[in-house]
Design a protein around this motif. Sequence first.
Motif, mmCIF file in Angstrom:
data_model
loop_
_atom_site.group_PDB
_atom_site.id
_atom_site.type_symbol
_atom_site.label_atom_id
_atom_site.label_comp_id
_atom_site.label_asym_id
_atom_site.label_seq_id
_atom_site.Cartn_x
_atom_site.Cartn_y
_atom_site.Cartn_z
ATOM 1 N N GLN A 94 0.816 -1.213 0.000
ATOM 2 C CA GLN A 94 0.000 0.000 0.000
ATOM 3 C C GLN A 94 0.856 1.273 0.000
ATOM 4 O O GLN A 94 0.377 2.350 -0.281
ATOM 5 N N ARG A 95 2.095 1.164 0.366
ATOM 6 C CA ARG A 95 3.067 2.270 0.406
ATOM 7 C C ARG A 95 2.563 3.479 1.200
ATOM 8 O O ARG A 95 2.839 4.629 0.873
ATOM 9 N N THR A 96 1.804 3.186 2.247
ATOM 10 C CA THR A 96 1.309 4.260 3.100
ATOM 11 C C THR A 96 2.463 4.945 3.850
ATOM 12 O O THR A 96 2.453 6.163 4.021
ATOM 13 N N GLU A 98 5.516 5.312 2.834
ATOM 14 C CA GLU A 98 6.232 6.180 1.903
ATOM 15 C C GLU A 98 5.545 7.545 1.832
ATOM 16 O O GLU A 98 6.200 8.584 1.849
ATOM 17 N N ALA A 99 4.209 7.514 1.779
ATOM 18 C CA ALA A 99 3.465 8.780 1.732
ATOM 19 C C ALA A 99 3.683 9.572 3.022
ATOM 20 O O ALA A 99 3.889 10.787 2.993
ATOM 21 N N ILE A 100 3.665 8.887 4.151
ATOM 22 C CA ILE A 100 3.821 9.594 5.425
ATOM 23 C C ILE A 100 5.247 10.133 5.570
ATOM 24 O O ILE A 100 5.461 11.210 6.131
ATOM 25 N N LEU A 257 13.146 0.913 4.238
ATOM 26 C CA LEU A 257 12.503 2.012 3.511
ATOM 27 C C LEU A 257 13.435 3.166 3.166
ATOM 28 O O LEU A 257 13.254 3.824 2.144
ATOM 29 N N ASN B 95 0.617 6.998 -4.097
ATOM 30 C CA ASN B 95 0.493 6.230 -2.863
ATOM 31 C C ASN B 95 -0.590 6.843 -1.971
ATOM 32 O O ASN B 95 -0.383 7.099 -0.796
ATOM 33 N N TYR B 109 -3.598 13.910 5.499
ATOM 34 C CA TYR B 109 -2.286 14.470 5.180
ATOM 35 C C TYR B 109 -2.068 15.778 5.935
ATOM 36 O O TYR B 109 -0.972 16.053 6.408
ATOM 37 N N TYR B 112 -0.817 15.046 9.303
ATOM 38 C CA TYR B 112 0.611 14.718 9.400
ATOM 39 C C TYR B 112 1.459 15.986 9.506
ATOM 40 O O TYR B 112 2.547 15.978 10.058
ATOM 41 N N ARG B 156 -2.818 16.887 -2.568
ATOM 42 C CA ARG B 156 -2.251 16.450 -1.295
ATOM 43 C C ARG B 156 -0.876 17.078 -1.061
ATOM 44 O O ARG B 156 -0.548 17.491 0.049
#
Lengths: 259, 310
Positions: A94-96, A98-100, A257, B95, B109, B112, B156
Amino acid sequence: MNDWRLPSAGLGALVVLRRNVLVWRKLIGPALVFNFGEPILYLLGLGLGLGSFIGNMGEMPYLTFLASGLIASSAMTTASFEGTYSVFTRMIPQRTYEAILATPLEVDDILAGEMLWCGVKSLISAVAILVVASLLGVVASWNALWTLPIAFLIGLCFAGPAIVMSSIVSNYDFFSFYSVLVITPMFILSGVFYPIETMPTLLQTIVQVLPLSHAVALVRPLVANQVLIQPLLHVAVLLVYTVIGYYLAVVLVRRRLIV
Amino acid sequence: MSASTSHITSSTSPVVSAKGLRKVFGTLTVVDDIDFTIPRGKCFGFLGPNGAGKTTTLRMLLGLSPMTAGELTIFGQPVSPKTRERMGVVPQLDNLDPDFSVIENLELYASYFRIPRVEASVRIERLLRFTALSEKRYAKTETLSGGMKRRLTIARALINEPELVVLDEPTTGLDPQVRHAIWSRLNDLRAQGTTLILTTHYMEEAERLCDELVIMDHGRILDHGTPRALIKRHVEAEVIEIRSETAKGLVLEDLPECRVEDLGTSLYCYTHHAAPLIQHLQDSPGVVFMHRPAGLEDVFLTLTGRELRD
Ligand SMILES: Nc1ncnc2c1ncn2[C@@H]1O[C@H](COP(=O)(O)OP(=O)(O)OP(=O)(O)O)[C@@H](O)[C@H]1O
Ligand SMILES: [Mg+2]
């Protein structure tokens, strides 16, 4: 090298925790059916069935013995599932993460949030079992509520090793090894179904190094309203597993990562 | 006094500065000692074939990939979570969080970045309009088309009102309408003073958007400049493309005043004076050809060669 620097999680952990709570809330129906269904099956099926043959075990009704063991083991399996399948899903396919990681959050925050979430899920599973057990009349006193923070701690303790697994496997199939070789043996041997003292001494020694027996040793007296034996030792073991697990998980996820 | 000087330095100093930047994976040198500076408010492009090291370079800017050697500063500081606070990112592969709807993805987002809820919802409304996604606010991300996903990823990336936005192949795989829509949004951003960093395989995109660009290959920067300057430096002003299967009767050596490159399906003739060549081709029966000004693609092919990558 740099991957081994000490972690420093901040408030970002709570934001990650909140993310997972929000997802859980969307699927709360099925989640609760599972949380309540499993202990009902175990306690009615095993507890009442076997209990009528066994009578008392460890100076308490077998149903109390089993319910208290299940609170500990269910906290373990809940956190282990979340730390393997769910964490892996968010980390790799899901590469969540990476986004975070494109925001000010770091691996340290993400994993602290994931571990807290594992703790919360373990706590929820403990609430469900406690409710079912109370309805069956096997919870001795309000002291049993102390098992809730303990379940949270058990969740933290098992989350670390599970996330470590997630950080090294290449796909979901490897989690079966972890389940079959680590979690299931602990579940069967750590005093959930029968007292550890009935096993050979060598096995007892091994089991006492593993965290689940300490978790059971904390939960059972609280449910049965008995005196806790060496509570600080047991809490300390769970804490040590938590801290080492978190540290190793952070190091290994950085390696995976941040390349 | 000191405040005003620091303001002056911050508005004129480069947003990104890299010296001797290097990335090695095991024995493979993927980014090989590159230098670049990216001025504030400009759109800066990285062009290069597959595997040139573009994404790796961007990952180093984000701190998602530790550099092997070199110096790298962003906003005059080393890369850190603090520099990411002022950056927006559109990764090569989307992603988005599949567990959430469009608007929830943006809210999440914002959290965050610890943007307060009220402020976040104001920005989200604006960004939904900016990317034409207002209608889709409650849609699950899996139900979005590729173009919508990309626009959501761009929205985003803008939630923290970044000074610098990094876009890794923002329009790859999208239809022309979406591509034009995204280009116009990126132009708007640059007009507002946002610095953009962009990688792309589309030369048209680079020519339209980039004030400056570098052409990379095998981890090295082959050249650097404005699109015009690069074209002027590396290729003749005009190109005549001849369809190969129609060129059977031509004797290449007889073509007047040009340099011929064989691309398989076409012959590219580069020249400063197209008229004699056009005359010659018009006199040759059956030859199909096209006359156009030289562009970045010609520079790209000249610098990086014609053999296949990967
Ligand atoms: N984690 C990694 N380990 C080993 N090699 C890697 C790793 N990441 C990238 N590479 C290699 O580095 C080289 C550059 O990759 P990179 O993704 O930066 O290229 P790119 O210019 O973005 O290409 P594309 O246009 O295909 O996206 C490639 O040869 C790739 O295989
Ligand atoms: Mg790339």
